[in-house]
Design an enzyme around this catalytic site. Structure first.
Site, PDB file in Angstrom:
ATOM      1  CG  HIS A  64      36.412  33.967  29.096  1.00  0.00           C
ATOM      2  ND1 HIS A  64      35.345  34.769  29.426  1.00  0.00           N
ATOM      3  CD2 HIS A  64      37.396  34.251  29.998  1.00  0.00           C
ATOM      4  CE1 HIS A  64      35.656  35.503  30.486  1.00  0.00           C
ATOM      5  NE2 HIS A  64      36.899  35.212  30.847  1.00  0.00           N
ATOM      6  CG  HIS A  69      37.806  32.323  34.424  1.00  0.00           C
ATOM      7  ND1 HIS A  69      37.388  33.158  35.442  1.00  0.00           N
ATOM      8  CD2 HIS A  69      38.041  33.148  33.358  1.00  0.00           C
ATOM      9  CE1 HIS A  69      37.352  34.405  35.023  1.00  0.00           C
ATOM     10  NE2 HIS A  69      37.753  34.436  33.749  1.00  0.00           N
ATOM     11  CD  GLU A  70      40.964  32.241  31.033  1.00  0.00           C
ATOM     12  OE1 GLU A  70      40.427  32.777  30.044  1.00  0.00           O
ATOM     13  OE2 GLU A  70      41.304  32.889  32.033  1.00  0.00           O
TER      14      GLU A  70
END
Length: 219
Positions: free
Chosen positions: A125, A121-122
């Site tokens: 980003h 997820h990160e």
């Protein structure tokens, strides 16, 4: 016939006993001050977090794929950019654009798979920041990256949703992605309220949800 292998020594037994005695004290609080217990617990959580991080960076197909794509895009990610830290909020991780690092919240992961999903997820980003120079104060930009990160990371797999108490057979993935994206955008200091977060997510949904870059499809 004499054994050719080494036999456990009294020192080995003592070390094992001391290790488990210390662990028992940390868990129960018996025989140790609260300050020492918290310090030992934080050290243990940090060690576990860093061990899992190393294993995932070396062996997780999704994590290694993202790391490779980030490097090819000119934004290599080293272990120092993924920092295991205690967190004072109820989240498992977060990207800090100004510092170029991702925080992994030690003690917040119930399994290595949970940490894997958080890490991917990160990394999504970080990929968006690298490729598209996201303005995180622009709620539409933030919403788009949250939609992609929640969709591509494994955060919204059926088993994860079931653990959270959300149960559905129809459009479960989309509902999860939308809900979690709204929550994240609503937490942005630039966002005045949940209604504004919902509006930002709705405005970019049709263009951002189908965008699976750098994956070929939803992970």
């Amino acid at each position: 016939m004499p054994s050719t292998g080494s036999q456990p020594s009294a020192n080995d037994d003592t070390n094992i006993f001391n290790k488990w005695s210390r662990k028992f004290s940390v868990v129960t609080g018996l025989g140790i001050t609260e300050e020492d217990r918290l310090r030992e617990l934080e050290t243990h959580q940090n060690n576990v977090c860093n061990r899992w991080k190393k294993e995932l960076m070396n062996h997780s197909p999704a994590v290694t794929f993202m790391l490779k794509r980030l490097e090819q895009s000119g934004c290599p990610v080293a272990p120092k950019h993924l920092s295991c830290q205690p967190c004072g909020f109820d989240r498992s991780g977060g990207f800090v654009p100004s510092a170029g690092i991702t925080i992994l919240c030690q003690g917040k992961f119930w399994s290595k798979t949970h940490m894997e999903h958080t890490l991917v997820h990160e990394l999504v980003h970080m990929y968006d920041q690298c490729m598209f120079q996201v303005d995180w104060n622009n709620l539409r930009h933030h919403a788009c990256s949250e939609i992609r990160a929640n969709s591509l990371s494994g955060d919204c797999k059926w088993t994860r949703e079931l653990r959270r108490g959300f149960f559905s057979f129809t459009k479960q993935h989309q509902a999860c992605v939308r809900r979690r994206a709204v929550l994240s955008v609503a937490a942005n200091p630039a966002c005045p309220d949940v209604a504004t977060a919902e509006k930002a997510v709705n405005e970019v949904w049709d263009s951002c949800f189908p965008d699976t870059r750098p994956f070929d499809e939803i992970y």
